[in-house]
Design a protein around this motif. Structure first.
Motif, PDB file in Angstrom:
ATOM      1  N   ASN A  79     -27.120 -35.887 -19.361  1.00  0.00           N
ATOM      2  CA  ASN A  79     -27.989 -35.656 -18.189  1.00  0.00           C
ATOM      3  C   ASN A  79     -29.305 -34.995 -18.600  1.00  0.00           C
ATOM      4  O   ASN A  79     -30.373 -35.365 -18.103  1.00  0.00           O
ATOM      5  N   ARG A 118     -31.473 -37.607 -20.248  1.00  0.00           N
ATOM      6  CA  ARG A 118     -32.019 -38.584 -19.292  1.00  0.00           C
ATOM      7  C   ARG A 118     -33.070 -37.942 -18.370  1.00  0.00           C
ATOM      8  O   ARG A 118     -34.153 -38.481 -18.173  1.00  0.00           O
ATOM      9  N   ASP A 119     -32.781 -36.766 -17.813  1.00  0.00           N
ATOM     10  CA  ASP A 119     -33.643 -36.205 -16.760  1.00  0.00           C
ATOM     11  C   ASP A 119     -34.948 -35.628 -17.311  1.00  0.00           C
ATOM     12  O   ASP A 119     -36.002 -35.805 -16.710  1.00  0.00           O
ATOM     13  N   TRP A 120     -34.891 -34.878 -18.392  1.00  0.00           N
ATOM     14  CA  TRP A 120     -36.135 -34.214 -18.851  1.00  0.00           C
ATOM     15  C   TRP A 120     -36.367 -34.390 -20.338  1.00  0.00           C
ATOM     16  O   TRP A 120     -37.181 -33.694 -20.943  1.00  0.00           O
ATOM     17  N   SER A 126     -32.082 -33.595 -11.621  1.00  0.00           N
ATOM     18  CA  SER A 126     -30.991 -33.988 -10.718  1.00  0.00           C
ATOM     19  C   SER A 126     -29.921 -32.901 -10.670  1.00  0.00           C
ATOM     20  O   SER A 126     -29.049 -32.904  -9.813  1.00  0.00           O
ATOM     21  N   GLN A 128     -37.829 -34.108 -11.385  1.00  0.00           N
ATOM     22  CA  GLN A 128     -37.055 -34.759 -12.448  1.00  0.00           C
ATOM     23  C   GLN A 128     -35.646 -34.184 -12.601  1.00  0.00           C
ATOM     24  O   GLN A 128     -34.831 -34.724 -13.335  1.00  0.00           O
ATOM     25  N   TYR A 172     -27.614 -27.540 -16.871  1.00  0.00           N
ATOM     26  CA  TYR A 172     -27.405 -28.645 -17.809  1.00  0.00           C
ATOM     27  C   TYR A 172     -26.773 -28.146 -19.100  1.00  0.00           C
ATOM     28  O   TYR A 172     -27.167 -27.094 -19.625  1.00  0.00           O
TER      29      TYR A 172
END
Ligand code: AKB
Length: 332
Positions: A303, A306-308, A251, A249, A255
């Motif tokens: 990000n 969205r990702d985690w 990217s 998951q 972050y």
């Protein structure tokens, strides 16, 4: 100490079933004890080991394992990792922005040499490694409102420089050798039980204590200095959720995480809703004001969301109510 250990036959990444065993360095700073508490609820008391070079207060010993560990002592750290079958390393040991400027040599040693030790050990022992970064990893030439994950990073403090170095080294070792490196850029963290130590955002903790004790806070920043901030429980939850996120998951490996941004005057106004007589005077100190002026005023964390699935629970209103209530509870 050869990095090529990672490629040898005797080391393989931990399987998902493998017991999570966490070692936290710099565990007696602002963040370690609370993170250990949250991790222990999920992974068991004895599977989370706090470490530091200081002697902890009795309640820390009582709540779970604590060991002495100096991040500059590579062999001893290795012994701890091997003997305790550590699988996750949370590296909290660091000098913060203001105190780092006052002692650059020590900051370089702890924040850079200490980090190198931890990176080598994580590679050698196939650890999942968490290293926090910060809003301080940005500088005057970065976009400030908001600062995205990927942009120019030219910080002007040794703290910021060491954090950018950490982000880049961790990502390099991830891409080259598969190190499971994970890094969150924290905003200023607001906590009750554990004081911050030598940062530029520390006023945002002190103002609550002053509001409840003397009713007067002298602020070392200008009233309009806006910085990203976060309640400590959001910070811990972000860290645990990020550590648990499946690799597929992610990217990115570094972050931004955001919750709120405020100025000293805005937080004071919110406190006055509970304590109308709070008086704040402003006496900006050049070092911390210059640092704050070079940092982002807002963080873009799209990000992470969205990702985690990152989502903060505390805004300014909730933060202020919770801080005042917690400090009052502690006193009674
Ligand atoms: C500091 O002020 O140095 C820290 C940080 C924002 O990283 N709290």
């Amino acid at each position: 100490r050869e990095m090529s250990r990672w490629n040898s036959q005797d080391a393989s990444p931990p399987s998902p079933q493998e017991n999570v065993r966490v070692l936290i360095t710099g565990g007696l700073g602002q963040l370690g004890v609370g993170l250990a508490q949250m991790l222990r609820k999920q992974y068991g008391r004895d599977n989370v080991i706090l470490s530091d070079i200081k002697k902890p207060p009795p309640h820390v010993y009582a709540n779970g394992p604590f060991v002495y560990a100096d991040v500059l002592d590579y062999k001893h750290l290795r012994e701890l990792i091997v003997n305790n079958r550590v699988t996750w390393l949370v590296h909290y040991s660091a000098l913060l922005s203001a105190v780092g400027e006052a002692n650059v040599a020590l900051a370089r040693k702890i924040n850079i040499t200490g980090l190198h030790n931890v990176l080598d050990l994580a590679l050698e022992n196939c650890l999942r490694l968490f290293v926090p970064s910060t809003i301080g990893a940005f500088g005057p030439s970065s976009p400030r409102d908001p600062a995205p994950d990927l942009c120019v990073q030219r910080p002007r403090t040794i703290y910021g420089v060491s954090k950018v170095h950490g982000e880049l080294m961790g990502e390099y070792l991830h891409h080259k050798y598969g190190l499971d490196f994970r890094c969150l850029r924290y905003p200023g963290v607001i906590s009750v039980n554990t004081p911050p130590g030598g940062g530029t955002t520390d006023y945002a903790v002190q103002i609550f204590h002053d509001a409840l004790s003397t009713g007067h806070h002298e602020c070392y920043l200008r009233p309009d200095t806006r910085l990203p901030m976060m309640h400590i429980s959001d910070c811990h939850r972000a860290t645990v959720e990020f550590m648990q996120a499946p690799e597929c998951q992610l990217s990115l490996r570094t972050y931004n995480i955001a919750a709120m941004s405020f100025t000293p005057e805005e937080v004071a106004q919110e406190i006055r809703k509970h304590l109308p007589h709070l008086k704040v005077t402003y006496n900006p100190d050049t070092v911390r004001q210059t640092i704050a002026d070079s940092w982002p005023v807002r963080f873009d964390d799209t990000n992470a969301r969205r990702d985690w699935g990152w989502a903060p629970a505390f805004g300014l209103e909730e933060l202020v109510s919770d801080m005042l209530r917690s400090i009052r509870d502690k006193r009674t």
